[in-house]
Design an enzyme around this catalytic site. Structure first.
Site, PDB file in Angstrom:
ATOM      1  N   ILE A 133       0.934  -1.155   0.197  1.00 59.02           N
ATOM      2  CA  ILE A 133      -0.084  -0.082   0.023  1.00 59.02           C
ATOM      3  C   ILE A 133       0.836   1.298   0.082  1.00 59.02           C
ATOM      4  CG2 ILE A 133      -0.046  -0.310   2.566  1.00 59.02           C
ATOM      5  CD1 ILE A 133      -2.882   1.164   0.159  1.00 59.02           C
ATOM      6  N   GLU A 137       3.812   9.637   2.566  1.00 61.44           N
ATOM      7  CA  GLU A 137       4.991  10.286   1.910  1.00 61.44           C
ATOM      8  C   GLU A 137       5.752  10.832   3.047  1.00 61.44           C
ATOM      9  OE1 GLU A 137       2.467  11.645  -1.926  1.00 61.44           O
ATOM     10  OE2 GLU A 137       3.153  13.153  -0.757  1.00 61.44           O
ATOM     11  N   ALA A 140       3.948  13.556   4.517  1.00 62.36           N
ATOM     12  CA  ALA A 140       2.350  13.056   5.004  1.00 62.36           C
ATOM     13  C   ALA A 140       2.421  11.697   5.433  1.00 62.36           C
ATOM     14  CB  ALA A 140       1.502  13.122   3.441  1.00 62.36           C
ATOM     15  N   GLY A 141       2.437  11.606   7.057  1.00 62.61           N
ATOM     16  CA  GLY A 141       2.092  10.219   7.439  1.00 62.61           C
ATOM     17  C   GLY A 141       0.806  10.131   7.950  1.00 62.61           C
ATOM     18  N   PHE A 166       8.437   4.825   3.398  1.00 63.33           N
ATOM     19  CA  PHE A 166       8.245   3.740   4.493  1.00 63.33           C
ATOM     20  C   PHE A 166       7.093   2.687   3.973  1.00 63.33           C
ATOM     21  CE2 PHE A 166       8.647   7.809   7.020  1.00 63.33           C
ATOM     22  CZ  PHE A 166       9.980   7.926   7.167  1.00 63.33           C
ATOM     23  N   THR A 168       6.000  -0.718   3.187  1.00 66.68           N
ATOM     24  CA  THR A 168       6.404  -2.431   3.630  1.00 66.68           C
ATOM     25  C   THR A 168       6.044  -3.032   2.134  1.00 66.68           C
ATOM     26  OG1 THR A 168       5.726  -2.132   5.654  1.00 66.68           O
ATOM     27  CG2 THR A 168       5.552  -4.058   4.704  1.00 66.68           C
ATOM     28  N   GLU A 253      -6.802  -1.674   9.502  1.00 68.25           N
ATOM     29  CA  GLU A 253      -5.229  -1.837   9.889  1.00 68.25           C
ATOM     30  C   GLU A 253      -5.283  -1.434  11.497  1.00 68.25           C
ATOM     31  OE1 GLU A 253      -1.281   0.684   9.056  1.00 68.25           O
ATOM     32  OE2 GLU A 253      -2.742   0.867   7.840  1.00 68.25           O
ATOM     33  N   GLY A 351      20.339  -8.796  32.058  1.00 71.47           N
ATOM     34  CA  GLY A 351      21.565  -8.564  30.781  1.00 71.47           C
ATOM     35  C   GLY A 351      20.997  -9.515  29.769  1.00 71.47           C
ATOM     36  N   GLY A 374       0.406   3.484  11.306  1.00 68.83           N
ATOM     37  CA  GLY A 374      -1.116   3.449  11.118  1.00 68.83           C
ATOM     38  C   GLY A 374      -1.808   4.625  12.001  1.00 68.83           C
TER      39      GLY A 374
END
Length: 388
Positions: A133, A137, A140-141, A166, A168, A253, A351, A374
């Site tokens: 998808i 941008e 523009a997230g 970004f 996927t 989503e 640890g 999302g």
């Protein structure tokens, strides 16, 4: 009682078919993902055959119509699927698969024409074609209305120029459902349309394979489009109605992210229970320390709450009820709970939990993105507030 470790009972409305689905996905994860995930993390790539195997099992078509090879099982089935994938401890694998099944190709089923469905869905559902998808941008997230990638008519075609960030499955995927502006920037949300774009289209470029903090086995790309010509028949849904379709996709989503939080959170607690019951300090097991028991009890209760909200919302969605407020609640609260869970569990591992190659260390890195992707937590809280 749970069968092993930390497993919660299914809600009463989860029937036998979904229980069988859960068992099927669990067996796939144990056989295919758990033994191989570390190698995929090092390679930054999931073998395409994993998608084909999932397709052969009928697990890629739960959001799609039977006429094209799907099973139309609905949102509850997707939640079961996402929760079990998340228990693999490899968030990148879960992300890559569910972007394909639930966040990209689902747009074709939701608003596509019969011709578009016939051309694209069979290969997507079989796993032959991997889908992405393309909305986000660099500028523009969460603010989808701010996208600037532009599509301009040229005869029967569209010429698209711009960039996406970004994405996927953007490196190795074969089809992208792409959001582009078909009206001026001043039109805002009203000027966005969706297109189905095969990645071998001239002018489609994978600019960069991005290196990430987590989700290492999923491929993530910066894409660019230079005078990319897309046939008019690949316009997906109504022109200038893409924002509405994207918001419908986000709703699902966010539901899936609730499933991720439930699955990953439960698995983190299960791993930690195994560790604290065997690790000894000051003459007794860490589990024998009251502070340890109460900390894990608190985290387990929070996982149970987000899981219950996710399942209830999925059932309501399948029943045709509006769930925008509830999915925004899931997205605002679920990742924050998961963040507390994985960091609390890492602390109890001491640890060893900080060492690369341990599941809890990887899960802590992978969980971080869910508070951003999302819709950032802060944006989701505003979405909830608007609906109060």
């Amino acid at each position: 009682m749970p069968e092993a470790g930390f497993r919660l009972n299914d809600p009463v409305f989860v029937g036998e078919e979904l229980v069988m689905l859960r068992d099927q996905v669990r067996r796939f994860v144990e056989k295919e993902v758990t033994p191989n995930g570390e190698a995929w993390e090092r390679e930054g790539k999931i073998p395409r055959e994993m998608f084909r195997k999932l397709g052969d099992m009928g697990l890629l078509g739960m959001q799609h119509e039977e006429a094209y090879g799907g099973t139309q099982m609905g949102s509850l089935a997707s939640v079961v699927f996402g929760e079990e994938l998340s228990r693999s401890t490899f968030g990148g694998f879960t992300a890559a698969v569910t972007v394909h099944t639930d966040m990209s190709a689902s747009h074709i089923t939701r608003v596509g024409t019969p011709d578009q469905k016939a051309r694209f869905l069979p290969d997507i559902i079989s796993g032959t074609t991997v889908c992405a998808i393309g909305v986000t941008e660099a500028g523009a997230g969460s603010d989808v209305a701010g996208i600037r990638t532009r599509a301009v008519r040229d005869g029967d075609d569209w010429i698209i120029n711009g960039t996406k960030m970004f994405i996927t499955n953007g490196v190795y995927g074969k089809v992208v459902v792409l959001g582009a502006r078909t009206d001026g920037i001043e039109a805002g949300a009203r000027g966005i349309s969706l297109f189905i774009v095969p990645t071998d289209t001239p002018g489609f470029n994978v600019t960069t394979k991005l290196e990430k903090h987590g989700w290492l086995c999923s491929d993530t790309a910066e894409l660019s489009f230079e005078d990319m010509r897309v046939p008019g028949e690949n316009l997906l849904g109504e022109m200038n109605r893409g924002f509405h379709a994207i918001m419908q996709g986000f709703e699902h989503e966010r539901l899936m992210i609730g499933a991720f939080c439930a699955g990953e959170g439960a698995k983190a607690i299960e791993l930690t229970l195994d560790y604290v019951r065997t690790r000894r300090a000051f003459g007794k097991s860490i589990w024998d320390q009251q502070a340890t028991r109460q900390r894990l009890a608190d985290l387990a209760s929070k996982v149970a709450m987000i899981r219950a909200l996710t399942y209830q919302t999925a059932a309501a969605k399948d029943a045709g009820q509006p769930v925008s407020r509830e999915t925004a609640m899931i997205k605002s609260v679920g990742p924050e709970i998961l963040h507390d869970v994985v960091h609390g569990c890492l602390q109890l591992h001491g640890g060893s939990g900080y060492m690369r190659g341990t599941p809890i260390e990887r899960m802590t890195r992978d969980a971080r993105i869910l508070r951003i992707g999302g819709g950032a937590t802060e944006v989701m809280l505003e979405e909830v507030a608007k609906r109060m």
